[in-house]
Design a protein around this motif. Structure first.
Motif, short mmCIF file in Angstrom:
data_model
loop_
_atom_site.label_atom_id
_atom_site.label_comp_id
_atom_site.label_asym_id
_atom_site.label_seq_id
_atom_site.Cartn_x
_atom_site.Cartn_y
_atom_site.Cartn_z
N GLN A 37 2.25 0.87 -5.49
CA GLN A 37 3.43 0.58 -7.02
C GLN A 37 4.33 1.77 -6.28
N PRO A 38 5.34 2.17 -6.68
CA PRO A 38 6.30 2.98 -7.20
C PRO A 38 6.10 4.31 -7.25
N ALA A 39 6.61 5.40 -7.11
CA ALA A 39 6.06 6.65 -7.50
C ALA A 39 6.30 7.99 -6.14
N ALA A 40 6.93 9.13 -7.29
CA ALA A 40 7.59 9.69 -5.90
C ALA A 40 6.85 10.80 -5.58
N ARG A 41 5.86 10.07 -4.80
CA ARG A 41 5.08 10.82 -3.58
C ARG A 41 4.59 9.40 -2.88
N GLY A 58 5.90 9.08 0.27
CA GLY A 58 6.86 8.32 0.90
C GLY A 58 7.82 7.30 -0.62
N GLY A 59 7.30 7.76 -1.57
CA GLY A 59 8.09 6.80 -2.63
C GLY A 59 7.03 5.41 -3.26
N MET A 60 6.01 5.63 -2.27
CA MET A 60 4.76 4.27 -3.51
C MET A 60 3.36 5.11 -2.76
N ASP A 61 2.70 4.49 -3.87
CA ASP A 61 1.45 4.35 -4.57
C ASP A 61 0.19 3.99 -3.17
N SER A 97 2.98 2.07 -13.50
CA SER A 97 4.50 2.58 -12.94
C SER A 97 5.34 2.44 -14.25
N THR A 120 -3.24 -1.18 -9.57
CA THR A 120 -1.61 -0.91 -9.64
C THR A 120 -1.26 -0.63 -8.44
N CYS A 174 10.77 10.44 -13.01
CA CYS A 174 9.66 11.17 -12.68
C CYS A 174 8.92 11.64 -13.44
N GLU A 178 14.60 10.22 -8.67
CA GLU A 178 14.04 9.86 -7.60
C GLU A 178 14.00 8.65 -6.96
N THR A 179 14.32 8.80 -5.67
CA THR A 179 14.01 7.46 -4.36
C THR A 179 12.55 7.03 -4.54
N VAL A 180 12.42 5.86 -5.43
CA VAL A 180 11.59 5.80 -4.97
C VAL A 180 10.99 4.34 -4.19
N ALA A 181 10.07 3.37 -4.07
CA ALA A 181 10.37 2.52 -3.46
C ALA A 181 10.08 0.82 -4.63
N ARG A 218 0.21 12.14 -12.71
CA ARG A 218 -0.18 12.91 -11.26
C ARG A 218 1.41 12.80 -11.00
N GLU A 219 1.70 14.08 -10.30
CA GLU A 219 3.12 14.88 -10.09
C GLU A 219 3.88 13.49 -8.95
N GLY A 220 5.02 12.35 -9.43
CA GLY A 220 5.41 11.74 -9.00
C GLY A 220 5.36 10.26 -9.84
N ASP A 221 4.89 10.67 -11.44
CA ASP A 221 4.27 9.28 -11.94
C ASP A 221 5.84 8.48 -13.01
N VAL A 222 5.78 7.50 -12.51
CA VAL A 222 7.17 7.39 -13.30
C VAL A 222 7.36 7.20 -14.63
N GLY A 261 -2.29 3.76 -15.54
CA GLY A 261 -1.68 4.77 -14.33
C GLY A 261 -0.64 3.38 -14.04
#
Lengths: 387, 184
Positions: B174-178, B180-183, A136, B171, A5, A15-18, A53-57, A134
């Motif tokens: 979808q996964p993202a590190a914010r 809680g892990g999901m945008d 992922s 989108t 990310c 990082e761990t993401v969904a 954006r912070e956290g974008d994969v 945007g």
């Protein structure tokens, strides 16, 4: 799942993401087999492209295995090993019908961010800022791929994962750049840049019948790789490139010049200093040294094929194009138009991108891989990640 | 795709002065060309499921059985604006008009005309917002979270996508590190 990310300028973290989900009926979910760094990612990492954006994969060059299929996917099946071009394209709109896949009219989820910058939204890209949709990215264990029947290409058994990986982006971008040159018998093609895209442009120009290909860079290991692919290599720090190109072409100049460098071009002299200062002050995003040199070197009436990624460059020498009657071709890759024939070239041994995978990492070591790639440490041409 | 805005004549008549062009833009339009016949475009537009899909997430629209629909739009300061719309009575017109009691009276007008060559149908969406005086005082651009020209442009982009692919690009989530892990 784990994913690489972007968390700010020069701040990458795993990082761990969904996990991704099927959102539209033509989507599939891919278990990523391999993904790779691209020079254009450095623009994101260096903060030259807004709307991250912070956290974008991150990650837009990848291949993998289909593990989940949307209800309206008809061609692609679970278990297929596929390669996916970096632009999301629907295959149904005006631009896709003309094989201008990176200009797709329907795949951008945030067109309101793109229209003010470019006038019209382009196609969406995986992992490449919100102004480009945007989506992922693919430096992850899994990635969602929309329009799977259009954008997933089954990899033949005799094509390796590593070869297929580069047929996602570097190979189709380079091939398209050579295709723009409309190569005729006797044509000499000069390519600025011996990164992944430049090397693929050089090999593609040979495939298309160029008399010979000239490769311009400054890193010895990259120039050696270009020579191994059959190009004449020039170190631009050691010679006057324009004079050298004239010497090599009987004074005519290259029939076509391909810029596979883009906005972070290195260079020499006063023009380079000027470009660096303006970029550092954010007066403009681009250095553009390679592009200016290519315009100067190109023969009259020749073709300038621009593959390097640019933002907004001022002081563009338009007079060079007009007075020399140059044809300028440029695009982001229309990969879906080229992938089938690239896979065939790979099967015949004519296209050999796997050699560019100089350094292998686990996904967990992604930040280290990008650091080596960015600084070209240990001759790194491409860092390849395996989740 | 082009969106245009022009000054709200009413605002000028009321003597309201604004520095920002966007503030005065209560009438906007955007256009797209869709590679389908006018009949196909028209029938997709008239499908009650279409407007909620192409306006999401800018507005939440609930269609009702009598050709009316209830709209909700989020506004700054945690406010939610509500109105009910109905279709034009003339069968040759496409769009909507709010019925009495709307927080922000507005109209939408869809105009179809053939595109040159075999390029399908040119589709123009005109939006007009007539906020009550108190709301207009804060400026049309600050009335909603999205400015009207973006709303018209994005709705048409989504409409074209739906017409050509049967999908609206998204989108989320979808996964993202914010978050809680999901945008979302």
């Amino acid at each position: 799942m784990r994913a690489l990310c972007w968390n700010g300028v020069n701040d990458l973290r795993v990082e761990t993401v969904a996990d991704p989900e099927i959102l539209n009926p033509k989507d599939v979910i891919l278990k990523v087999g391999l993904s790779t760094t691209c020079g254009s990612d450095l623009h994101l990492i260096d903060g030259l492209i807004p709307t991250m954006r912070e956290g974008d994969v991150l990650g837009h060059e990848f291949m993998g295995e289909v593990v989940e299929v949307g209800s309206e996917v008809t061609k692609v099946k679970r278990g297929d090993r596929v390669v996916v071009p970096s632009f999301v394209s629907c295959g149904e709109c005006f631009h896709c019908a003309q094989e201008q896949y990176s200009l797709c009219d329907t795949s951008h989820p945030k067109p309101e961010l793109a229209e003010p910058i470019l006038g019209y939204p382009t196609a969406g890209i995986y992992g490449y800022s919100h102004a480009f949709g945007g989506y992922s990215g693919a430096h992850a264990e899994y990635v969602r791929v929309p329009f799977a029947d259009v954008d997933c290409f089954i990899v033949p058994e005799d094509v390796s994962d590593e070869t297929a990986l580069f047929i996602s982006d570097a190979a189709p971008t380079g091939y398209m750049g050579a295709d723009f040159c409309n190569i005729q018998q006797g044509d000499v093609i000069a390519v600025w840049g011996c990164g992944g895209v430049g090397l693929m442009a050089q090999q593609s120009a040979k495939i298309m019948g160029a008399e010979f290909v000239i490769a311009i860079d400054r890193y010895p290991e990259r120039l050696a790789m270009a020579e191994a692919l059959g190009a004449v290599a020039i170190d631009y720090t050691k010679v006057d490139v324009v004079e050298m190109l004239k010497d090599l072409t009987g004074g005519r100049g290259p029939d076509a010049c391909i810029d596979a460098v883009g906005m972070e071009a290195g260079g020499r002299g006063i023009q380079q200093a000027y470009d660096r200062v303006k970029q550092a002050l954010y007066l403009e995003t681009d250095r553009g040294y390679a592009l200016r040199q290519a315009m100067m070197a190109c023969r009259k009436g020749g073709t300038l094929s621009v593959l390097g990624v640019y933002g907004l460059m001022d002081k563009f020498p338009m007079g060079m194009i007009i007075n020399k009657g140059l044809t300028v071709r440029a695009a982001q890759q229309h990969g879906q138009a080229y992938v089938p024939r690239l896979l065939e070239h790979a099967q015949r041994g004519e296209l050999t991108p796997a050699a560019m995978a100089t350094h292998h990492f686990s996904l967990e070591d992604g930040p280290k891989g990008y650091d080596m790639f960015k600084h070209k440490t240990d001759g790194c041409v491409r860092a390849v990640f395996k989740p | 795709m082009q969106a245009q805005s022009h000054h709200d004549d009413l605002a000028h008549q009321d003597g309201l002065a604004h520095d920002d062009d966007q503030d005065r833009a209560a009438s906007v339009s955007a256009a797209v060309t869709i590679g389908k016949s006018a009949n196909e475009v028209r029938s997709l537009w008239l499908d009650p499921a279409t407007l909620p899909r192409i306006m999401e997430p800018m507005a939440r629209i609930t269609p009702r059985a009598d050709h009316t629909a209830d709209w909700e739009m989020d506004a700054p300061l945690g406010r939610t604006l509500h109105w009910r719309t109905r279709r034009p009575e003339e069968t040759d017109r496409l769009g909507w008009t709010t019925v009495d009691g709307a927080d922000v009276p507005n109209t939408g007008t869809l105009i179809l005309r053939p595109a040159p060559g075999d390029r399908g149908t040119e589709v123009t969406l005109k939006l007009r917002f007539d906020p009550p005086g108190g709301l207009l005082g804060s400026g049309i651009a600050r009335l909603f979270h999205v400015v009207p020209r973006e709303m018209a442009m994005k709705a048409l982009y989504n409409f074209r996508a739906l017409a050509l692919t049967g999908e609206v690009p998204t989108t989320e989530p979808q996964p993202a590190a914010r978050n809680g892990g999901m945008d979302k």
